[in-house]
Scaffold this motif. Structure first.
Motif, short mmCIF file in Angstrom:
data_model
loop_
_atom_site.label_atom_id
_atom_site.label_comp_id
_atom_site.label_asym_id
_atom_site.label_seq_id
_atom_site.Cartn_x
_atom_site.Cartn_y
_atom_site.Cartn_z
N VAL A 252 30.35 31.60 -51.47
CA VAL A 252 31.74 31.51 -51.91
C VAL A 252 32.20 30.07 -52.03
CG1 VAL A 252 34.14 32.04 -51.27
CG2 VAL A 252 32.36 33.79 -51.04
N ARG A 253 31.92 29.24 -51.01
CA ARG A 253 32.50 27.89 -50.97
C ARG A 253 31.59 26.83 -51.60
NH1 ARG A 253 35.57 27.64 -45.06
NH2 ARG A 253 37.03 29.35 -45.50
N ASP A 254 30.31 26.90 -51.35
CA ASP A 254 29.40 25.88 -51.87
C ASP A 254 28.96 26.16 -53.30
OD1 ASP A 254 29.29 25.71 -48.90
OD2 ASP A 254 27.94 24.05 -49.31
N LEU A 255 28.71 27.46 -53.60
CA LEU A 255 28.22 27.82 -54.93
C LEU A 255 29.31 28.38 -55.84
CD1 LEU A 255 24.74 29.40 -54.05
CD2 LEU A 255 25.40 27.00 -54.32
N GLY A 256 30.51 28.60 -55.30
CA GLY A 256 31.65 28.99 -56.11
C GLY A 256 31.59 30.38 -56.72
N LEU A 257 30.96 31.34 -56.04
CA LEU A 257 30.85 32.69 -56.58
C LEU A 257 32.05 33.56 -56.19
CD1 LEU A 257 27.07 33.50 -55.97
CD2 LEU A 257 28.15 32.46 -57.97
N GLU A 258 32.37 34.53 -57.06
CA GLU A 258 33.41 35.51 -56.78
C GLU A 258 32.84 36.62 -55.88
OE1 GLU A 258 36.60 35.42 -57.65
OE2 GLU A 258 36.26 33.44 -58.56
N PRO A 259 33.71 37.40 -55.18
CA PRO A 259 33.21 38.46 -54.29
C PRO A 259 32.23 39.41 -54.96
CG PRO A 259 35.54 38.12 -53.89
CD PRO A 259 35.17 37.26 -55.07
#
Length: 432
Positions: A252-259
């Protein structure tokens, strides 16, 4: 009255056992991603809370594991599993209820994870003791492969379903699927016909619980195979739990993926477990169970490092690739190892030896969650994942200094009993 279990293809009790387990695992895997997502998205939890959540699931093994093994050996394991299913459904059900009443908190999530962990101690210990009564000895590899394969398939579907449910509905309501899974497992176990099961093991004498616990510890401590599996399992699980506590935060935070994408990446990684369960029996037939264990552990070790090397964008695929290879090796080795243990350890001692090994295997996991949370805060999430993955890789490669570092097969006969006074306490392998 007991009977010889029918062949696997005609075994209705095994099908009930298998179906209930599959549905339950689907719910559990949904919760595996939903609980951390609730913590991150609703409460802005950091590495400390993520480590605490992961640790809470496994802490009960350290506290209750030895007691659970002795309890299962002098109880009906099917009834123990049924009671654990009902208790787990009640515990998980408090999360959506608290959310609906607007009183859900991070400590509540941790306590719910702790409660689920307590029920899992009794369920998993009883599960190992019960399966040899459900299927014939010659069918153990195939039965374990189907069970592990189904668990892996549910691990593929569960995170994906969980991520999508979180994206479409409120995160807390997604755990309702887990409640349904536990109830389905209970109903399937209730429908098993006891008269078609294999003979129940002889009940241990009515001795103090401490004496029964001590007996299980002595067996594992004295036998070189069980001791090796327990000790290396503890170190490996420490590492796996350490980096497994942080991927949701990392994605979520490092790779910026959505749930939804988080669930998809985790589901793709779980394909490895399904592949591992699928190839375990064939690999054993080809290489022998000792040879299969060696090379499956090599396959499931070093690729863990790929997870910590993932980058935003297409580089996130390394999480899936690393997880596939690790899952394939770890699950494949688990199928081989569990089948060996069920043959090697007599039925009347299986609960205690399983629990003793589980205390070492799983007892390191709550500490791993806390250590990973602390290191994630101090060193960084990526650096902690890489450190834990490297530890798992080294532990996996230790198979080349193990008691089965050479040769095709592990012992094919049960361990020899030895006695102290009038009480059977432990056994030593006659195989060198």
């Amino acid at each position: 009255m007991s009977a010889v279990p029918p062949p696997l293809g005609a075994n209705s009790n095994f099908r009930l056992f298998w179906a209930g387990e599959g549905i339950s695992v689907l719910g559990s895997m949904t919760t595996t991603v939903v609980f951390p997502l609730i913590a991150v998205t609703e409460f802005d939890a950091g590495p400390f809370w993520m480590g605490l959540l992961a640790g809470a699931i496994w802490l009960p093994w350290l506290v209750l594991g030895l007691f659970a093994g002795a309890w299962v050996d002098r109880s009906d394991p099917r009834r123990v599993m049924m009671a654990a299913d009902l208790a787990a459904a009640a515990v998980v059900g408090t999360v959506p209820l608290a959310w609906a009443l607007d009183v859900l908190t991070l400590p509540h999530l941790v306590l719910a994870a702790l409660g689920v962990g307590c029920t899992a101690v009794f369920f998993r210990t009883a599960y190992t003791a019960f399966l040899p009564r459900v299927v014939a000895d010659d069918d153990l590899e195939h039965a374990n492969a189907r069970l592990f394969g189904t668990e892996s398939a549910m691990q593929i579907g569960g995170p994906g379903v969980g991520g999508l449910l979180v994206q479409v509905f409120s995160a807390a309501y997604a755990v309702v699927l887990d409640v349904v899974g536990y109830l389905a497992s209970f109903l399937c176990l209730a429908r098993i016909r006891p008269e078609e099961l294999g003979p129940a093991p002889e009940q241990p004498p009515r001795r103090p619980m401490v004496a029964l616990v001590r007996e299980g510890v002595a067996i594992v401590a004295r036998d070189r195979f069980l001791r090796y599996f327990a000790l290396t399992g503890g170190v490996s699980n420490f590492a796996l739990t350490g980096y497994g506590a942080l991927p949701v935060l990392f994605l979520v935070r490092d790779l910026g993926l959505e749930p939804g994408s988080v669930g998809l990446v985790m589901a793709v990684g779980a394909v490895g477990g399904l592949l591992g369960a699928t190839v375990a029996t064939g690999t054993t037939a080809w290489l022998g169970n000792a040879g299969a264990l060696r090379w499956l552990q090599v396959l499931g070790g070093p690729p863990a490092v790929l997870i910590g090397l993932a980058q935003p964008g297409r580089g996130a695929a390394l999480v899936g690739i690393g997880s596939v290879l690790v899952g394939m090796g770890v699950v494949g080795a688990n199928v081989v190892r569990r089948s060996f243990t069920m043959r090697y350890v007599p039925a009347d001692l299986l609960g205690r030896t399983t629990a003793t090994s589980a205390v070492l295997n799983f007892g390191t996991m709550p500490l791993a969650g806390l250590v990973a949370g602390a290191l994630g805060t101090w060193l960084g999430v990526r650096e902690t994942i890489l450190l834990m993955a490297a530890l798992h890789a080294v532990c996996s490669l230790a198979v080349f200094v193990s008691p089965f570092r050479a040769g095709r097969d592990l012992p094919g006969q049960p361990m020899e009993r030895w006695t102290s006074g009038s009480t059977a306490t432990a056994r030593k392998s006659s195989v060198t």
